[in-house]
Design a protein around this motif. Sequence first.
Motif, mmCIF file in Angstrom:
data_model
loop_
_atom_site.group_PDB
_atom_site.id
_atom_site.type_symbol
_atom_site.label_atom_id
_atom_site.label_comp_id
_atom_site.label_asym_id
_atom_site.label_seq_id
_atom_site.Cartn_x
_atom_site.Cartn_y
_atom_site.Cartn_z
ATOM 1 N N GLU A 106 47.433 3.609 -29.243
ATOM 2 C CA GLU A 106 46.293 4.444 -29.628
ATOM 3 C C GLU A 106 46.764 5.807 -30.134
ATOM 4 O OE1 GLU A 106 42.650 5.275 -30.731
ATOM 5 O OE2 GLU A 106 43.313 3.325 -29.963
ATOM 6 N N ARG A 137 47.796 5.230 -33.669
ATOM 7 C CA ARG A 137 46.608 5.024 -34.493
ATOM 8 C C ARG A 137 45.915 6.366 -34.773
ATOM 9 N NH1 ARG A 137 44.614 1.302 -31.757
ATOM 10 N NH2 ARG A 137 45.245 -0.447 -33.064
ATOM 11 N N THR A 138 45.867 7.213 -33.779
ATOM 12 C CA THR A 138 45.270 8.536 -33.961
ATOM 13 C C THR A 138 46.062 9.364 -34.966
ATOM 14 O OG1 THR A 138 44.378 8.540 -31.714
ATOM 15 C CG2 THR A 138 44.651 10.680 -32.771
ATOM 16 N N SER A 165 49.257 0.266 -24.527
ATOM 17 C CA SER A 165 47.940 0.511 -25.117
ATOM 18 C C SER A 165 47.751 1.982 -25.459
ATOM 19 C CB SER A 165 46.850 0.043 -24.148
ATOM 20 O OG SER A 165 45.569 0.319 -24.681
#
Length: 326
Positions: A305, A308-309, A301
């Motif tokens: 993230e 994605r950032t 996870s």
Amino acid sequence: MRRLLDRAEESLAYPETFRARDEWIRGRRGARNVLDPHEPYGAFVEDERTESGEIVPVATLLLTNRECPWRCLMCDLWKSTLDGDTVPGAIPRQIERALARLGHARRVKLYNAGSLFDPRAVPPEDDAAIAALLAGFERVIVESHPALVGRRCLEMNERLGGRLEVAMGLETVHPDVLPRLNKGMTLDDFDAAAERLRGAGIAMRAFVLAGLPFVARGEQLAWTVAAIAHAFEAGAAAVSVIPTRTGNGAMEALSALGQFEMPALSLLEDAVALGLGFGRGRVFADLWDLAAFSRCERCLSARTERLRTMNLTQIVPPTVHCAVCA
């Protein structure tokens, strides 16, 4: 007996000629998905960073049409294609239906598991209707094989008032691997298509693979980063890095032969981070089904993230440190 064993081994080995590779790849396929030829097989809206740095909602339509004429070794998109030619009117109908269901978006991607300019996948007589349906979007992003970047592409850009962007699969610059991917494309072919797009003032993005068959694990990152660099040199404004996966039959067969290994998630992270370091354009990580590449459930996870950032900020966050998989 020995002769029979030799023939069996030859039938398993990946061929060295284009036509034989075609047959080898198709012979290891499973069944296609059952599709409605008048409905896209997927449609969604997600945020993407633009060339100006703005974050905008982008609608992605996964169009249902005839299979791409090129059988790329790593491709599994054929699963969501039709056996026969796409009938005129079907693609505009799919676009109209999808847009009616989706929320607000400023840009749109028409991804059709091949090339928008393939006449058997998207009939040319539908081009005017397609352009009219997309009149309200500030950018229209489509896929194309370099061989099909020609007059029809330029005419579509004119219909769209100069708002077209073309995404092409570069995949790799490895001189031995690129021909073995069975794309029917050389590096010169890619560069020539990119030059045609630049000459017409059409924006371009490229797809690059993270995790190549026939390449040792220790060399994977260098070849992925080299492909990103080449895409920028060719004029790409954005590069999407896609981890190579099994799932199409052919890649499983290569895995069994010891010629392919599913890449670790760290390869995707490192490739995107190094690509951003060039400062030449946007670099995006493909976030689909990252669990398939994760070696650790505990940090998946956080690492998702982090990617994605990077996609949204184009800044490299600190590395995720995990006590379990360190």
